[in-house]
Design a protein around this motif. Structure first.
Motif, PDB file in Angstrom:
ATOM      1  N   GLY A 119       8.091 -12.751   4.535  1.00 13.57           N
ATOM      2  CA  GLY A 119       7.087 -12.186   3.645  1.00 13.57           C
ATOM      3  C   GLY A 119       7.490 -10.904   2.955  1.00 13.57           C
ATOM      4  N   LEU A 120       8.730 -10.439   3.189  1.00 11.26           N
ATOM      5  CA  LEU A 120       9.201  -9.219   2.527  1.00 11.26           C
ATOM      6  C   LEU A 120       9.850  -9.615   1.201  1.00 11.26           C
ATOM      7  CD1 LEU A 120       9.592  -6.190   2.490  1.00 11.26           C
ATOM      8  CD2 LEU A 120      11.662  -6.476   3.872  1.00 11.26           C
ATOM      9  N   THR A 121       9.030  -9.815   0.180  1.00 11.05           N
ATOM     10  CA  THR A 121       9.512 -10.175  -1.150  1.00 11.05           C
ATOM     11  C   THR A 121       9.782  -8.909  -1.954  1.00 11.05           C
ATOM     12  OG1 THR A 121       7.263 -10.247  -2.017  1.00 11.05           O
ATOM     13  CG2 THR A 121       8.144 -12.305  -1.080  1.00 11.05           C
ATOM     14  N   PHE A 122      10.311  -9.103  -3.174  1.00  9.58           N
ATOM     15  CA  PHE A 122      10.519  -7.958  -4.049  1.00  9.58           C
ATOM     16  C   PHE A 122       9.193  -7.245  -4.320  1.00  9.58           C
ATOM     17  CE2 PHE A 122      14.469 -10.244  -5.394  1.00  9.58           C
ATOM     18  CZ  PHE A 122      15.360  -9.224  -5.102  1.00  9.58           C
ATOM     19  N   ALA A 123       8.139  -8.037  -4.579  1.00 10.67           N
ATOM     20  CA  ALA A 123       6.833  -7.445  -4.886  1.00 10.67           C
ATOM     21  C   ALA A 123       6.279  -6.682  -3.683  1.00 10.67           C
ATOM     22  CB  ALA A 123       5.859  -8.535  -5.316  1.00 10.67           C
ATOM     23  N   ALA A 124       6.442  -7.261  -2.473  1.00  8.47           N
ATOM     24  CA  ALA A 124       5.948  -6.593  -1.263  1.00  8.47           C
ATOM     25  C   ALA A 124       6.702  -5.293  -1.013  1.00  8.47           C
ATOM     26  CB  ALA A 124       6.081  -7.529  -0.063  1.00  8.47           C
ATOM     27  N   ALA A 125       8.013  -5.323  -1.208  1.00  6.79           N
ATOM     28  CA  ALA A 125       8.809  -4.106  -1.027  1.00  6.79           C
ATOM     29  C   ALA A 125       8.397  -3.040  -2.034  1.00  6.79           C
ATOM     30  CB  ALA A 125      10.290  -4.423  -1.167  1.00  6.79           C
ATOM     31  N   LEU A 126       8.148  -3.467  -3.271  1.00  7.79           N
ATOM     32  CA  LEU A 126       7.764  -2.526  -4.320  1.00  7.79           C
ATOM     33  C   LEU A 126       6.421  -1.860  -4.007  1.00  7.79           C
ATOM     34  CD1 LEU A 126       8.476  -1.254  -6.963  1.00  7.79           C
ATOM     35  CD2 LEU A 126       7.733  -3.316  -8.157  1.00  7.79           C
ATOM     36  N   LYS A 127       5.478  -2.654  -3.455  1.00  6.46           N
ATOM     37  CA  LYS A 127       4.191  -2.078  -3.049  1.00  6.46           C
ATOM     38  C   LYS A 127       4.383  -1.009  -1.983  1.00  6.46           C
ATOM     39  CE  LYS A 127       1.358  -6.191  -4.016  1.00  6.46           C
ATOM     40  NZ  LYS A 127       0.570  -7.301  -3.401  1.00  6.46           N
ATOM     41  N   SER A 128       5.288  -1.285  -1.037  1.00 10.98           N
ATOM     42  CA  SER A 128       5.546  -0.306   0.021  1.00 10.98           C
ATOM     43  C   SER A 128       6.219   0.941  -0.531  1.00 10.98           C
ATOM     44  CB  SER A 128       6.436  -0.929   1.108  1.00 10.98           C
ATOM     45  OG  SER A 128       5.788  -2.001   1.729  1.00 10.98           O
ATOM     46  N   PHE A 129       7.133   0.758  -1.480  1.00 14.34           N
ATOM     47  CA  PHE A 129       7.809   1.914  -2.087  1.00 14.34           C
ATOM     48  C   PHE A 129       6.794   2.873  -2.704  1.00 14.34           C
ATOM     49  CE2 PHE A 129      11.941  -0.645  -3.073  1.00 14.34           C
ATOM     50  CZ  PHE A 129      12.267  -0.596  -1.728  1.00 14.34           C
ATOM     51  N   LEU A 130       5.762   2.316  -3.362  1.00 15.31           N
ATOM     52  CA  LEU A 130       4.803   3.157  -4.067  1.00 15.31           C
ATOM     53  C   LEU A 130       3.967   3.998  -3.111  1.00 15.31           C
ATOM     54  CD1 LEU A 130       3.651   0.663  -6.854  1.00 15.31           C
ATOM     55  CD2 LEU A 130       5.219   2.597  -7.067  1.00 15.31           C
ATOM     56  N   ARG A 131       3.976   3.630  -1.818  1.00 19.40           N
ATOM     57  CA  ARG A 131       3.281   4.441  -0.813  1.00 19.40           C
ATOM     58  C   ARG A 131       4.235   5.410  -0.110  1.00 19.40           C
ATOM     59  NH1 ARG A 131       0.668  -0.704  -0.018  1.00 19.40           N
ATOM     60  NH2 ARG A 131       2.124  -1.250   1.650  1.00 19.40           N
ATOM     61  N   GLN A 132       5.501   5.450  -0.585  1.00 20.92           N
ATOM     62  CA  GLN A 132       6.517   6.278   0.068  1.00 20.92           C
ATOM     63  C   GLN A 132       6.981   7.437  -0.813  1.00 20.92           C
ATOM     64  OE1 GLN A 132       8.961   5.302   3.011  1.00 20.92           O
ATOM     65  NE2 GLN A 132       7.094   4.424   3.837  1.00 20.92           N
ATOM     66  N   ASP A 133       6.127   7.870  -1.720  1.00 20.88           N
ATOM     67  CA  ASP A 133       6.418   9.015  -2.586  1.00 20.88           C
ATOM     68  C   ASP A 133       7.762   8.852  -3.317  1.00 20.88           C
ATOM     69  OD1 ASP A 133       6.172  11.525  -3.788  1.00 20.88           O
ATOM     70  OD2 ASP A 133       7.203  12.523  -2.122  1.00 20.88           O
ATOM     71  N   PRO A 134       7.922   7.774  -4.128  1.00 21.16           N
ATOM     72  CA  PRO A 134       9.212   7.533  -4.781  1.00 21.16           C
ATOM     73  C   PRO A 134       9.346   8.303  -6.090  1.00 21.16           C
ATOM     74  CG  PRO A 134       7.723   5.762  -5.334  1.00 21.16           C
ATOM     75  CD  PRO A 134       6.939   6.717  -4.452  1.00 21.16           C
ATOM     76  N   ASP A 135      10.575   8.578  -6.461  1.00 18.11           N
ATOM     77  CA  ASP A 135      10.895   9.080  -7.799  1.00 18.11           C
ATOM     78  C   ASP A 135      11.590   7.996  -8.610  1.00 18.11           C
ATOM     79  OD1 ASP A 135      10.108  11.941  -7.548  1.00 18.11           O
ATOM     80  OD2 ASP A 135      11.630  11.920  -5.973  1.00 18.11           O
ATOM     81  N   ILE A 136      12.549   7.312  -7.982  1.00 15.62           N
ATOM     82  CA  ILE A 136      13.334   6.276  -8.653  1.00 15.62           C
ATOM     83  C   ILE A 136      13.316   5.019  -7.791  1.00 15.62           C
ATOM     84  CG2 ILE A 136      15.624   5.634  -9.507  1.00 15.62           C
ATOM     85  CD1 ILE A 136      16.127   8.722  -9.756  1.00 15.62           C
ATOM     86  N   ILE A 137      13.077   3.876  -8.433  1.00 16.01           N
ATOM     87  CA  ILE A 137      13.016   2.591  -7.734  1.00 16.01           C
ATOM     88  C   ILE A 137      13.981   1.625  -8.399  1.00 16.01           C
ATOM     89  CG2 ILE A 137      11.559   0.599  -7.198  1.00 16.01           C
ATOM     90  CD1 ILE A 137       9.151   2.519  -7.213  1.00 16.01           C
ATOM     91  N   MET A 138      14.741   0.915  -7.577  1.00 14.06           N
ATOM     92  CA  MET A 138      15.612  -0.145  -8.114  1.00 14.06           C
ATOM     93  C   MET A 138      15.215  -1.477  -7.481  1.00 14.06           C
ATOM     94  SD  MET A 138      18.489  -2.254  -7.841  1.00 14.06           S
ATOM     95  CE  MET A 138      19.893  -1.721  -6.886  1.00 14.06           C
TER      96      MET A 138
END
Length: 573
Positions: free
Chosen positions: A378-397
Motif C-alpha cells: 500500500g505504499l504507493t507514490f501517492a501514499a508516500a507523497l501524502k506522508s511527505f506533506l506531513r513531514q515539513d518538506p521543502d523539496i519533493i522528488m
C-alpha cells in the motif's frame, strides 16, 4: 598492364591481387612498401585502404591457390572443437581450427601465401592441414570471440581479486546448507567477480546473463548497445544464478516467478557500486539482468550532462524557485534518473528538507530522505507523497507520475509552496502537458503549477582518437534538418570510423545528453487553459526559441561531438 618481370617482384598475395585486377601493380608496390615499413602483413595494409573488400580478396586467393572458399557466417560455434589451437598462435598467425578428424585438421586462414604460419600450426598440431580461405574481417571477429570466451572461462580463473569484497548477505530459512555450499563454489565466485569488474572497467550500464538450450551468454550494455562478452560453460548457469541471488538477498529456491533485489560491491574504502538485480524465468533457465548504479554519476555536476548554456540556465532557474513542478521526460534508459539526482545534489544543503519516493531508490545520497515504494503493502507514490506533506518538506522528488492520484498530489504540492521534481514517459516536452490533461488533471492546475519541462535522450559520443572528417553535400544536410544559416557558418562534419580503434566501441566512446528544455511561459499557460493541443504548444515553444530534440542534436553534430547517423537514430520519433 603489369609485365611478368615486374609482377614477379611482388609477394604472393600482392601478385594474386594484381593478376585478379583488384589493384594495379603500382598500388601493390606502394602497399608492399607500406606493409614492410609498418611491420604488418600485406593483407592488413590492403584492407586498411578500404578500396578492396575482404570478400573479394578471399575469393581471389581461393581461385589462385585452389583452396576452398568458406563463409564464416555459416559457422556454428557449438560445432567448433573443444581443443583448439594455442591462443597466442591463433592471434599471431590469424588461423582458426574449424574441425579435426583423426590426423587431418581443417583450418580457416585469410592469407594462404603465409607458408610460415601454415608450417608453424602444422608442427604445433602434428596433423595434416587442409586450409579454407575466409574473409579476414570475419576471421578476426571469430578469433576475438574465442579469445574473449577463453579469458572468462572457468579454467582461466585461477586466482581471486583482493581489491574488492563481494560478501554474502544474511541467509533466509529457505536457503539450506547444501545450497549455500553450492553457490560458494570457488570458481563460480571468481568468475562472477571477474565479470563484474570487467563490466565496471568497460563502463557498462547493464549486464545480461542469458541461458539458452545449447549455450549460455553474457552481454554488457556499453554506450547503449548490447555486446557479447562471454559464453561460459552451460553447466554453470544454475550455480551462477544461485550465487547472484544469494548476494542480492533473493530466494534461491524460487525459480518460477520474477524477483527483484540489490547487491553492493565494495571497490575500496571510499567507493562502492550498487547493482539492481532482476530475475526472469525463461524456458531454459533464469535470465538475470544487473543494472549498475554508480553513486558518482550524481556528483559529476550539471556541466557534464551536455546541456547547452541557455538550457542549463533555464533549468537552474526553475529548480531554485521556492515552488513549482519540474518534469523530466523521456523513454527508459534516457538518463532521467541521473538528471534528477544531479538537480537534487545541487539543492542538497543543510537548510532544506528533501524527500524522495522511488521504485526503487537507485542512488543513495546523504542528507536526502529516500523512500522505496511498495505497492503490495500500500505504499504507493501517492501514499508516500501524502506522508511527505506531513513531514515539513521543502523539496519533493517523485520517481514517476503514473496515475491521476499521484499527478493531482504533485500539482497540489507544487501549488502550495513546495518544489516538486518528477518524471513522465513522454516523447517530448509539449506532449507532456497534453498527457497530464489526458490523465484528468485540470488545465488551470497544470498552467499554474508546471514551471519547466525537459525532454532528453542519450547519444553516443564520437571517439576523439579515431573520428573521421566527412564531406557531405549541402542538400543532404538540409534534408537532415540543418538550416541555410547553419551551412553559412564554417564547421567540420565528423563520422565514426568503421570498426573503431583500441580506445572505443565501433567509433564511439561514452554518451551525453541532448535536451529540449521548455519553460512554461504565460502564453503556453493560456494555450493550456484554452484546451490547446501539443502541436499548438510546440509551435509556441518554437516561437520562444526552444530547441527541440532534433535541433539540439544537430547542434552537437556541428560541435563535432557525434554523427548525423546517431542523432537521426535517437531523435527519430
Amino acid at each position: 598492364m603489369a609485365t611478368l618481370e615486374s609482377t614477379n617482384k611482388l609477394g604472393g598475395m600482392a601478385r594474386t591481387l594484381v593478376q585478379s585486377t583488384l589493384i594495379t601493380e603500382d598500388e601493390a608496390s606502394v602497399l608492399q612498401e607500406k606493409a614492410h615499413s609498418q611491420k604488418i602483413s600485406f593483407l592488413a595494409a590492403t584492407l586498411a585502404q578500404k578500396k578492396v573488400s575482404s570478400k573479394h580478396i578471399a575469393q581471389a586467393a581461393s581461385d589462385a591457390f585452389g583452396f576452398p572458399f568458406f563463409d564464416l557466417d555459416a559457422l556454428d560455434q557449438d560445432a567448433l572443437p573443444e581443443k583448439t589451437i594455442d591462443i597466442k598462435l591463433m592471434q599471431s598467425h590469424r588461423v582458426l581450427l574449424l574441425q579435426q578428424k583423426s590426423n587431418i585438421a581443417y583450418i580457416a586462414i585469410s592469407d594462404p601465401t603465409n607458408l610460415h604460419s601454415l608450417d608453424t600450426i602444422q608442427f604445433q598440431m602434428g596433423a595434416t592441414l587442409v586450409p579454407l580461405v575466409v574473409e579476414d574481417d570475419k576471421l578476426g571477429k571469430w578469433i576475438d570471440k574465442i579469445v574473449a570466451a577463453k579469458d572468462t572461462s572457468m579454467s582461466s580463473l585461477n586466482a581471486g581479486n583482493d581489491d574488492f569484497d563481494l560478501g554474502l548477505e544474511e541467509t533466509t530459512e529457505e536457503q539450506t546448507v547444501e545450497t549455500l555450499q553450492e553457490v560458494d563454489d570457488a570458481p563460480v565466485v571468481k568468475f562472477l567477480q571477474k565479470i563484474l569488474m570487467d563490466a565496471i572497467n568497460m563502463g557498462a550500464s547493464d549486464l545480461h546473463f542469458e541461458p539458452y538450450e545449447k549455450f549460455y551468454r553474457i552481454r554488457f550494455r556499453i554506450d547503449g548497445v548490447l555486446r557479447d562478452m562471454a559464453q561460459p560453460p552451460l553447466a554453470i548457469k544454475d550455480k551462477l544464478a544461485s550465487r547472484i541471488k544469494v548476494i542480492s538477498n533473493l530466494d534461491i529456491a524460487e525459480k518460477r516467478i520474477p524477483q527483484d533485489g540489490r547487491m553492493k560491491l565494495l571497490l575500496s574504502k571510499t567507493r562502492t557500486i550498487d547493482f539492481r538485480v532482476s530475475t526472469l524465468p525463461l524456458i531454459h533457465g533464469e535470465k538475470i539482468v544487473m543494472r549498475i548504479l554508480d553513486p558518482t554519476s550524481a556528483t559529476l555536476g550539471i556541466e557534464a550532462l551536455g546541456y547547452e548554456p541557455e538550457q542549463q540556465e533555464a533549468l537552474l532557474k526553475a529548480i531554485h524557485r521556492p515552488y513549482g513542478l519540474v518534469l523530466v521526460t523521456g523513454p527508459t534508459g534516457s538518463g532521467k534518473t541521473v538528471s534528477l539526482y544531479t538537480c537534487l545534489n545541487l539543492l542538497n544543503n543543510p537548510g532544506v528538507n528533501i524527500s524522495t519516493a522511488e521504485d526503487p531508490a537507485e542512488i543513495p545520497l546523504a542528507g536526502i530522505n529516500q523512500v522505496n515504494v511498495n505497492e503490495k503493502q500500500g505504499l504507493t507514490f501517492a501514499a508516500a507523497l501524502k506522508s511527505f506533506l506531513r513531514q515539513d518538506p521543502d523539496i519533493i522528488m517523485i520517481g514517476e507520475i503514473r496515475d491521476l492520484e499521484t499527478a493531482d498530489m504533485a500539482i497540489k504540492a507544487a501549488s502550495t509552496g513546495h518544489m516538486v521534481l518528477s518524471t513522465l514517459h513522454t516523447n517530448d516536452a509539449p506532449t507532456t502537458l497534453s498527457r497530464l490533461v489526458n490523465m484528468g488533471v485540470a488545465p488551470f492546475n497544470i498552467a499554474s503549477a508546471v514551471t519547466l519541462i525537459t525532454a532528453q535522450r542519450l547519444a553516443r559520443r564520437l571517439c576523439t582518437h579515431c573520428k573521421v572528417p566527412l564531406n557531405v553535400p549541402p542538400e543532404a544536410l538540409l534534408r537532415v534538418g540543418f538550416t541555410e544559416a547553419d551551412l553559412a557558418d564554417p564547421w567540420q562534419l565528423f563520422g565514426a570510423r568503421e570498426g573503431g580503434c583500441e580506445h572505443c566501441n565501433n567509433g564511439y566512446k561514452g554518451r551525453f545528453g541532448i535536451y529540449q528544455v521548455m519553460p512554461v511561459s504565460e502564453e503556453m499557460a493560456r494555450i493550456i487553459m484554452s484546451n490547446g493541443n501539443a502541436m499548438d504548444i510546440a509551435a509556441q515553444a518554437k516561437k520562444e526559441g526552444v530547441k527541440d530534440l532534433r535541433d539540439s542534436g544537430l547542434l552537437k553534430v556541428k560541435q563535432g561531438l557525434t554523427s548525423i547517423e546517431e542523432i537521426e537514430a535517437v531523435t527519430n520519433e
